[in-house]
Design a protein around this motif. Structure first.
Motif, mmCIF file in Angstrom:
data_model
loop_
_atom_site.group_PDB
_atom_site.id
_atom_site.type_symbol
_atom_site.label_atom_id
_atom_site.label_comp_id
_atom_site.label_asym_id
_atom_site.label_seq_id
_atom_site.Cartn_x
_atom_site.Cartn_y
_atom_site.Cartn_z
ATOM 1 N N ASN A 133 44.327 43.656 39.186
ATOM 2 C CA ASN A 133 44.634 45.019 38.735
ATOM 3 C C ASN A 133 44.714 45.940 39.968
ATOM 4 O O ASN A 133 43.703 46.456 40.445
ATOM 5 N N GLY A 134 45.925 46.101 40.445
ATOM 6 C CA GLY A 134 46.137 46.829 41.693
ATOM 7 C C GLY A 134 45.701 48.280 41.598
ATOM 8 O O GLY A 134 45.194 48.861 42.559
ATOM 9 N N GLU A 135 45.886 48.859 40.429
ATOM 10 C CA GLU A 135 45.530 50.264 40.254
ATOM 11 C C GLU A 135 44.009 50.445 40.354
ATOM 12 O O GLU A 135 43.520 51.375 41.006
ATOM 13 N N ARG A 136 43.278 49.512 39.732
ATOM 14 C CA ARG A 136 41.816 49.573 39.785
ATOM 15 C C ARG A 136 41.323 49.388 41.222
ATOM 16 O O ARG A 136 40.416 50.085 41.693
ATOM 17 N N LEU A 137 41.951 48.457 41.921
ATOM 18 C CA LEU A 137 41.572 48.228 43.322
ATOM 19 C C LEU A 137 41.812 49.485 44.148
ATOM 20 O O LEU A 137 40.964 49.911 44.949
ATOM 21 N N TRP A 138 42.972 50.103 43.930
ATOM 22 C CA TRP A 138 43.299 51.324 44.685
ATOM 23 C C TRP A 138 42.280 52.429 44.390
ATOM 24 O O TRP A 138 41.799 53.118 45.296
ATOM 25 N N PRO A 174 50.083 51.161 48.147
ATOM 26 C CA PRO A 174 49.448 50.576 46.955
ATOM 27 C C PRO A 174 50.067 49.242 46.546
ATOM 28 O O PRO A 174 49.349 48.319 46.161
ATOM 29 N N ASP A 175 51.384 49.125 46.666
ATOM 30 C CA ASP A 175 52.022 47.876 46.236
ATOM 31 C C ASP A 175 51.600 46.698 47.135
ATOM 32 O O ASP A 175 51.388 45.578 46.658
ATOM 33 N N ASP A 176 51.454 46.957 48.439
ATOM 34 C CA ASP A 176 51.013 45.903 49.359
ATOM 35 C C ASP A 176 49.552 45.549 49.106
ATOM 36 O O ASP A 176 49.162 44.372 49.123
ATOM 37 N N VAL A 177 48.737 46.585 48.881
ATOM 38 C CA VAL A 177 47.322 46.387 48.576
ATOM 39 C C VAL A 177 47.182 45.466 47.357
ATOM 40 O O VAL A 177 46.375 44.531 47.334
ATOM 41 N N SER A 178 48.004 45.718 46.367
ATOM 42 C CA SER A 178 47.972 44.958 45.118
ATOM 43 C C SER A 178 48.440 43.518 45.337
ATOM 44 O O SER A 178 47.810 42.558 44.885
ATOM 45 N N LYS A 179 49.546 43.350 46.039
ATOM 46 C CA LYS A 179 50.106 42.002 46.255
ATOM 47 C C LYS A 179 49.146 41.144 47.070
ATOM 48 O O LYS A 179 48.949 39.947 46.800
ATOM 49 N N GLY A 180 48.549 41.733 48.098
ATOM 50 C CA GLY A 180 47.603 40.978 48.921
ATOM 51 C C GLY A 180 46.429 40.485 48.094
ATOM 52 O O GLY A 180 45.941 39.362 48.281
ATOM 53 N N CYS A 181 45.992 41.310 47.143
ATOM 54 C CA CYS A 181 44.863 40.936 46.301
ATOM 55 C C CYS A 181 45.256 39.820 45.326
ATOM 56 O O CYS A 181 44.462 38.916 45.058
ATOM 57 N N ASP A 182 46.488 39.889 44.831
ATOM 58 C CA ASP A 182 46.978 38.797 43.975
ATOM 59 C C ASP A 182 46.923 37.463 44.716
ATOM 60 O O ASP A 182 46.541 36.434 44.145
ATOM 61 N N VAL A 183 47.333 37.490 45.978
ATOM 62 C CA VAL A 183 47.340 36.264 46.786
ATOM 63 C C VAL A 183 45.904 35.773 46.979
ATOM 64 O O VAL A 183 45.611 34.580 46.803
ATOM 65 N N LEU A 184 45.013 36.701 47.296
ATOM 66 C CA LEU A 184 43.605 36.330 47.490
ATOM 67 C C LEU A 184 43.044 35.714 46.206
ATOM 68 O O LEU A 184 42.369 34.666 46.235
ATOM 69 N N LEU A 185 43.321 36.353 45.092
ATOM 70 C CA LEU A 185 42.818 35.888 43.790
ATOM 71 C C LEU A 185 43.220 34.434 43.530
ATOM 72 O O LEU A 185 42.382 33.581 43.212
ATOM 73 N N ASN A 186 44.493 34.142 43.681
ATOM 74 C CA ASN A 186 44.969 32.795 43.343
ATOM 75 C C ASN A 186 44.527 31.752 44.368
ATOM 76 O O ASN A 186 44.209 30.610 43.997
ATOM 77 N N ALA A 187 44.467 32.148 45.626
ATOM 78 C CA ALA A 187 44.001 31.212 46.659
ATOM 79 C C ALA A 187 42.531 30.877 46.439
ATOM 80 O O ALA A 187 42.127 29.705 46.482
ATOM 81 N N VAL A 188 41.727 31.891 46.175
ATOM 82 C CA VAL A 188 40.286 31.686 45.979
ATOM 83 C C VAL A 188 40.032 30.895 44.688
ATOM 84 O O VAL A 188 39.183 29.989 44.659
ATOM 85 N N LEU A 189 40.781 31.224 43.659
ATOM 86 C CA LEU A 189 40.587 30.516 42.386
ATOM 87 C C LEU A 189 40.886 29.022 42.546
ATOM 88 O O LEU A 189 40.133 28.170 42.068
ATOM 89 N N SER A 190 41.972 28.710 43.230
ATOM 90 C CA SER A 190 42.312 27.289 43.402
ATOM 91 C C SER A 190 41.236 26.576 44.217
ATOM 92 O O SER A 190 40.858 25.451 43.920
ATOM 93 N N ARG A 191 40.727 27.293 45.234
ATOM 94 C CA ARG A 191 39.680 26.692 46.069
ATOM 95 C C ARG A 191 38.385 26.511 45.273
ATOM 96 O O ARG A 191 37.681 25.502 45.424
ATOM 97 N N ALA A 192 38.089 27.475 44.446
ATOM 98 C CA ALA A 192 36.811 27.463 43.721
ATOM 99 C C ALA A 192 36.807 26.414 42.611
ATOM 100 O O ALA A 192 35.738 26.015 42.140
ATOM 101 N N ASN A 193 37.981 25.974 42.214
ATOM 102 C CA ASN A 193 38.049 24.929 41.178
ATOM 103 C C ASN A 193 38.357 23.562 41.756
ATOM 104 O O ASN A 193 38.425 22.578 41.038
ATOM 105 N N ARG A 194 38.600 23.512 43.075
ATOM 106 C CA ARG A 194 38.899 22.229 43.719
ATOM 107 C C ARG A 194 37.586 21.482 43.922
ATOM 108 O O ARG A 194 36.674 21.988 44.574
#
Lengths: 408, 408
Positions: B5-10, B387-407
């Protein structure tokens, strides 16, 4: 030709060097300090032994006069200064004063009277180490600098020239800017040229022109680790190219053109920040006014060209311009005739440093006599001169002044 | 793919920016100051809302943990720092911490559990603005810097780390150097590359090598007016040629080689004195160790060659060498997979600045995610991100961390 007593002159120099002597063999007699006053008193005592009269003007310049046959004529004046840098040497200035003293002693020894009076001048605060600017006393005497302005100048402790003159007892009444027949200043060269050429005497033809510029180059400060080279506006890389080009400028104006970048400051510098703003000073010298103008124009051009090419903003401000000071032909001829008749090896030379003679040249016929100093070193406790050169320079001064003082 | 949620992060970024806000829109939260503590407390309050547990280690590093299905597994850690420069911005460090928070919030929103625990780390004194060195907390955690040594370090007011930790209430008991499954740090780029290329995300492959040299060039100080050019040993003219050659060195190692002369000092400089001694710093960077070694050798060679040619003495000392830090292939792949699947434009990039991740890379599999910052500007109150970059970077972090945390 007359000869002076070189041994006596050397002895006087060494006696004066005991006043305000520093640990490393130099002298500290800051203008109008207790040490400077003690130095002046020693000089005055020597002059009184010769029957000379003492006068002091309102800026503390000290004059010792030997009468001439015709008291109505303006005096032929020798001199320089007795004040020193905080870690100064034993010869800078002192030589010109005590060589003048030795001239008078030699004339007395040999029973020689002159038509015109002869004076020895001790100019106040030549060094500029206590009060800024340098050559203050001669500037006030020649009315380059107004007396009231000079009296208000304060030293680093907040003491004004006026207070310092009163405290030291050197606030005199002798009028400023009175007529001189001529002014002769003997001095160590403060450079390496005469020593390098193995010559004891320099016939000084004038003072060179000086142009001081302040340059400021503005780029963009940025992180040294994150900014790719093509995206940088590195002010220091621009300045590096300017310095290289300024060194070439000196070659283009060789051998008389001198170029020095003496100060350089990177604003808010840090090891890992790309310099955003760099300021530097530029000192250009040449003995011809038209050449100093050409040097300044070339310097401005190359600085602006390099900055523009790199997308850097730049400002070039002239801080000071002092035109060339040609000395008086007749005075130079008197010195040249003396040195040639004495048979001393010599060369013509232009004064690179500032001297009281530069101010006096605007007031009366003026020239200087240079002798070598060891290693070209000056403003340094290790400043030194050879007794034989000290002696030969005084012989030249003696004969030049004598011829001038008898010339009607 | 999940989105955060990019808006919440911002909004959280802007709320944090109110803590220690500066007049010009920046932040001042010096490490362990009242402002830093207030920032940490705000962060902790948000974490507690998410049911996270809080731990603090002996150097004040703060960890907020979300449990995993398998509590025996080491955590996947995200993080960065909340302290700022005295006139710092709203994103440097803070983005990595609050993007971590947004990852946990997004997982909670979407009811997602992970195998491994997930933690958010807030590293102490990353900026080095209050206590030197920078990245102090992560250095102690990874045992690059001994704890006792770090605790004794004092700030400019003489307050030690130990005292500051006790005063702030952040002297904890959590053991140092405990096992992490992986470490992911999101950060603004602090350089202009992503913005220049119009890309919202950088896949960070490592940290570059840094070589710091101290150079001192010794010539002969002399009078700018009396010393002919051929008789000079001008240290600054030598350095000018070195700077020009060092700029060429950067071209020889383009595009990855970076060369910066950040500081330059002329000893006892004055406008009319030829520089006798000049010292300068040299910052060399490259992402490959063998290339940084070649750059150092070339720099030393050109400096010594130029000095020797000019009769100048020179010394070149290595002040610091930090080898290149390659990040973990699997972590990089997780980030790359996330950004590609999300379909966000991206490029590989090497970190130019220091980060806590550089220390962590020696402790556990590590990588970073970069987003652009406006104008490449950082360590500045005007630091900004879109804001759009802030949001996109967080999306990337979310999916990278999630994949790692379930590996498993």
């Amino acid at each position: 030709m007359l000869k002076s007593n070189g041994e006596r002159l050397w002895d006087s120099l060494m006696q004066m060097a005991k006043v305000g002597a520093t640990e490393n063999g130099g002298n500290c007699r800051l203008a109008l300090s207790a040490e400077d006053r003690a130095g002046r008193e020693l000089f005055v005592s020597w002059c009184r032994e010769l029957g000379m009269s003492i006068k002091v003007d309102r800026i503390g310049n000290l004059f010792a006069q030997r009468e001439g046959r015709n008291g109505a004529l303006p005096p032929v004046v020798m001199g320089s200064h007795l004040d020193t840098q905080p870690k100064g040497g034993r010869f800078d200035g002192i030589y010109g004063v005590l060589a003048g003293l030795e001239v008078v002693r030699s004339l007395r020894d040999q029973g020689i009277e002159t038509e015109k009076p002869i004076e020895i001048a001790v100019w106040t605060n030549e060094e500029g180490a206590r009060f800024t600017p340098a050559m203050l006393g001669s500037a006030v005497f020649t009315q380059v600098l107004p007396l009231e302005k000079a009296l208000a100048i304060k030293d680093a402790d907040g003491i004004s020239m006026k207070e310092a003159l009163e405290q030291s007892g050197y606030a005199g009444e002798e009028p400023l800017a009175r007529a001189f027949d001529a002014y002769f200043e003997a001095h160590i060269e403060q450079g390496p040229i005469l020593e390098d050429n193995g010559l004891p005497v320099g016939v000084v033809t004038g003072g060179q022109a000086i142009c001081w510029l302040d340059v400021e180059v503005q780029g963009v400060p940025a992180h040294a680790g994150t900014t790719p080279m093509p995206l940088r506006k590195d002010a220091l890389f621009g300045v590096g190219e300017m310095i290289a080009a300024l060194e070439q400028l000196a070659r283009d104006f060789a051998p008389k053109g001198l170029v020095t970048v003496g100060q350089l400051n990177i604003a808010r510098s840090s090891r890992n920040t790309i310099p955003g703003r760099v300021a530097f000073t530029l000192d250009l010298r040449h003995h011809l006014d038209e050449e100093i103008a050409a040097m300044e124009a070339s310097a401005r051009d190359l600085i602006v060209t390099i900055a523009t090419k790199r997308g850097l903003a730049v400002s070039v401000e002239r801080h000071w311009l002092s035109p060339a000071t040609p000395f008086d032909d007749a005075c130079i001829a008197a010195v040249r005739n003396a040195v040639e008749t004495l048979g001393y090896p010599h060369q013509d030379i232009v004064s690179g440093a500032g001297h009281d003679a530069i101010h006096l040249a605007r007031h009366c016929p003026t020239t200087m006599v240079f002798i070598p100093c060891v290693g070209g070193l000056s403003h340094n406790e290790a400043e030194d001169a050879l007794p034989d050169d000290v002696s030969k320079g005084c012989d030249v001064l003696l004969n030049a002044v004598l011829s001038r003082a008898n010339r009607i």
